[in-house]
Scaffold this active site. Structure first.
Site, mmCIF file in Angstrom:
data_model
loop_
_atom_site.group_PDB
_atom_site.id
_atom_site.type_symbol
_atom_site.label_atom_id
_atom_site.label_comp_id
_atom_site.label_asym_id
_atom_site.label_seq_id
_atom_site.Cartn_x
_atom_site.Cartn_y
_atom_site.Cartn_z
ATOM 1 N N GLU A 1 -3.997 -5.767 -5.767
ATOM 2 C CA GLU A 1 -4.512 -7.135 -5.574
ATOM 3 C C GLU A 1 -4.760 -7.821 -6.920
ATOM 4 O OE1 GLU A 1 -4.385 -8.366 -2.749
ATOM 5 O OE2 GLU A 1 -4.818 -6.881 -1.206
ATOM 6 N N THR B 1 0.837 -1.204 0.000
ATOM 7 C CA THR B 1 0.000 0.000 0.000
ATOM 8 C C THR B 1 0.871 1.253 0.000
ATOM 9 O OG1 THR B 1 -1.770 -1.157 1.166
ATOM 10 C CG2 THR B 1 -1.820 1.248 1.223
#
Length: 593
Positions: free
Chosen positions: A220, A35
């Site tokens: 993802e 992230t």
């Protein structure tokens, strides 16, 4: 880029952030700070490369993750600088495009979005008109969703599928799409499929969005289905500034369409891609990471990172062999009580392969007065299928039970009529029959199990829960005592609720644990047939997914990891000797533990 931001990144993270021209694959291991890399890549593009924020699209899979990224970007960039950029899910991104330009393919700008309940209700309505009895709405919903994830229309469905259900599914799928159109509605899968159709059918619209969004970041990536990948490919196909981020050792959602082969497709479609590996873990001890690598290194169909950390080696992995499932659950409860002196209950998580496994753990926690929360699940005795069957059994004891009567009537007229035929034959015999015999006869003569299709993953879970109820029935041969036991457990549920179980130990399936982390993790039931699941042991790709699922569970642990299994287990209504999971056999492990 300001030097103070670079100080937040390790060298491999910096390399991934600074690659902004052309496609890239960022293989981000568990706990490796992906992230942070995505956020700083946006900061770098805007501040150093002078890329207009409005030309950047960042796609992730949950609104929670998207909101976290937005907040971090705005905090680093300044509140007003990223307003034109897009950060969100595939579905919300596609919804915006269809609101603006869906009219080019006949989609009303004010379309409604149908959720799961709306879809189910619509399918029930269609089946009622067709007098359809072959398949359940949930099974049809699952098959239609799977088709849309592969960009397969109703017209092509029968051409591409040859199983026994295909002609009927194609017919219902076609009727379902026509009803959606009539209602000016789209379901979630339509949002992606229809944007792809829009781009293919109206090239000038595709061109407009390619010019607008020249930088595309997909989080993802291992969880993308074919439709999501195809959309990524066409949108990023012109300028090719596409960065995909993921950990293929954590690809665990094939049952809902995720396609691990998308990595190879991406490399084929973007052969100039650079690959960056983020292998420094910031979450776990080295012993946990070494154990995880010993498990996942047996997979052969995807890239595998050997993670390392600057954290301490930490405690050894605990492998505990219990005599049976009750001893396993009591061991977990006693360990949590022993460790809990210095840590809150929220520091602990118990992970299992199937929802049905929660029952014996719940009962052990209730016995020890350990508060707990079922994450993403429903307490065992409160699950729909369990409450249905308990209502049948309560009516055998007390035919005046109005609550049980109303519940059975709501299941459906034919099930109520079947019970009315069953009742006079067995009511007088209840005293002389065991609970399990009554339960088996009830399921057989009411045809209750026909509500669920074994090929539907959700229905399969319900069937496993019903089998687990049989485990309780065998332990309490007298029906009255069985119902009394259930009532006592249920009353303890409600007592627990009053104590505020949001502060309790987390109980969840391994699938639900993805993306979370806990200081202490227990993974239970490491036996052949449970993990790996019995449905997966004869297929290489499914077996590898089971191993990835175990890997996900292992890498949730920060400080200490427990792996438990039992020599004998009474589950799904059967008592049997077990075989220790291949995943923890010495032959499987390449690292000592």
């Amino acid at each position: 880029m300001p030097s103070d931001i670079f100080k937040q990144l390790n060298p491999k993270q910096q390399d991934a952030v600074k690659h902004t021209s052309g496609p890239s694959v960022i293989l981000a291991g568990a706990g490796s700070g992906k992230t942070r890399v995505l956020v700083y890549k946006v900061i770098y593009l805007v501040k150093e490369q002078k890329v207009p924020p409005g030309s950047i699209v960042m796609i992730t899979f949950t609104n929670k993750a998207a909101n976290e990224m937005k907040q971090r970007i705005r905090r680093l960039l300044g509140e007003n600088q990223f307003r034109m950029g897009y950060v969100g899910t595939f579905h919300s991104f596609c919804s915006q495009i269809l609101r603006r330009d869906g009219g080019f393919i006949g989609i009303d700008a004010n379309f409604n979005i149908y959720d799961d309940d709306d879809q189910s209700a619509l399918l029930k309505s269609i089946l009622k008109k067709k007098d359809g009895k072959k398949f359940t709405p949930s099974f049809l919903q699952y098959r239609i969703s799977a088709a849309k994830n592969q960009l397969i229309s109703p017209q092509r469905y029968s051409e591409l599928f040859a199983d026994y259900s295909a002609p009927y599914v194609a017919e219902i799928y076609d009727a379902y799409q026509k009803e959606l159109m009539k209602n000016k509605a789209l379901d979630f899968d339509d949002l992606i499929m229809q944007v792809f159709n829009l781009f293919i059918k109206v090239p000038e619209i595709l061109g407009k969005y390619q010019e607008r969004y020249r930088y595309l970041l997909v989080d993802e990536f291992q969880d993308t289905n074919y439709a999501q990948y195809a959309l990524t490919r066409v949108l990023g196909g012109k300028y090719r500034n596409v960065s995909v981020v993921g950990d293929f050792s954590q690809s665990i959602y094939s049952w809902r369409g995720a396609d691990i082969r998308n990595l190879e497709k991406f490399k084929d479609d973007f052969p100039e891609s650079e690959v960056f590996s983020l292998d420094q873990n910031y979450r776990s001890t080295q012993n946990i990471l070494s154990f995880a690598y010993g498990v996942i290194s047996k997979n052969e169909t995807h890239p595998i990172l050997q993670l390392h950390t600057d954290n301490t080696s930490g405690e050894e992995i605990v492998l505990y062999e219990a005599d049976n499932e009750q001893e396993e659950a009591l061991y977990i409860a006693s360990e949590i009580q022993r460790l809990q002196d210095g840590d809150p209950y929220t520091s602990f998580a118990v992970l299992y392969r199937t929802n049905a496994q929660s029952r014996v753990i719940e009962e052990a926690f209730l016995h020890y007065s350990i508060p707990y929360t079922l994450v993403g699940g429903t307490r065992f005795y409160e699950r729909k299928e369990i409450k249905d069957i308990l209502s049948y059994l309560r009516l055998l004891i007390n035919p005046q039970d109005e609550i049980a009567t109303e519940r059975i009537k709501k299941i459906g007229k034919k099930y109520w009529d079947s019970f009315k035929e069953f009742y006079p034959k067995y009511q007088s015999a209840v005293e002389g029959m065991t609970t399990i015999d009554i339960l088996d006869k009830l399921l057989q003569e009411t045809n209750y199990l026909r509500l669920y299709n074994i090929d539907d993953p959700e229905d399969y879970n319900r069937l496993e829960n019903i089998k687990e109820l049989k485990s309780v029935a065998i332990k309490f041969p007298k029906l009255v005592e069985f119902l009394e036991q259930v009532a006592l457990v249920e009353s303890e549920y409600f007592d627990g609720e009053k104590k505020g179980n949001e502060q309790g130990v987390r109980l969840m399936t391994l699938h639900q644990a993805k993306g979370l982390e806990f200081p202490y993790v227990f993974i239970v039931g490491l036996e052949e047939g449970l993990l790996p699941h019995s449905r997966s042991v004869n297929d290489l790709f499914e077996l590898e997914e089971e191993r990835r699922l175990f890997y996900v569970g292992i890498t949730r642990a920060q400080k200490k990891l427990y792996i438990t299994y039992a020599r004998r287990r009474f589950i799904f209504g059967r008592r049997g000797e077990t075989v220790k999971s291949r995943f923890i056999n010495n032959d499987e492990q390449s690292e000592p533990y």
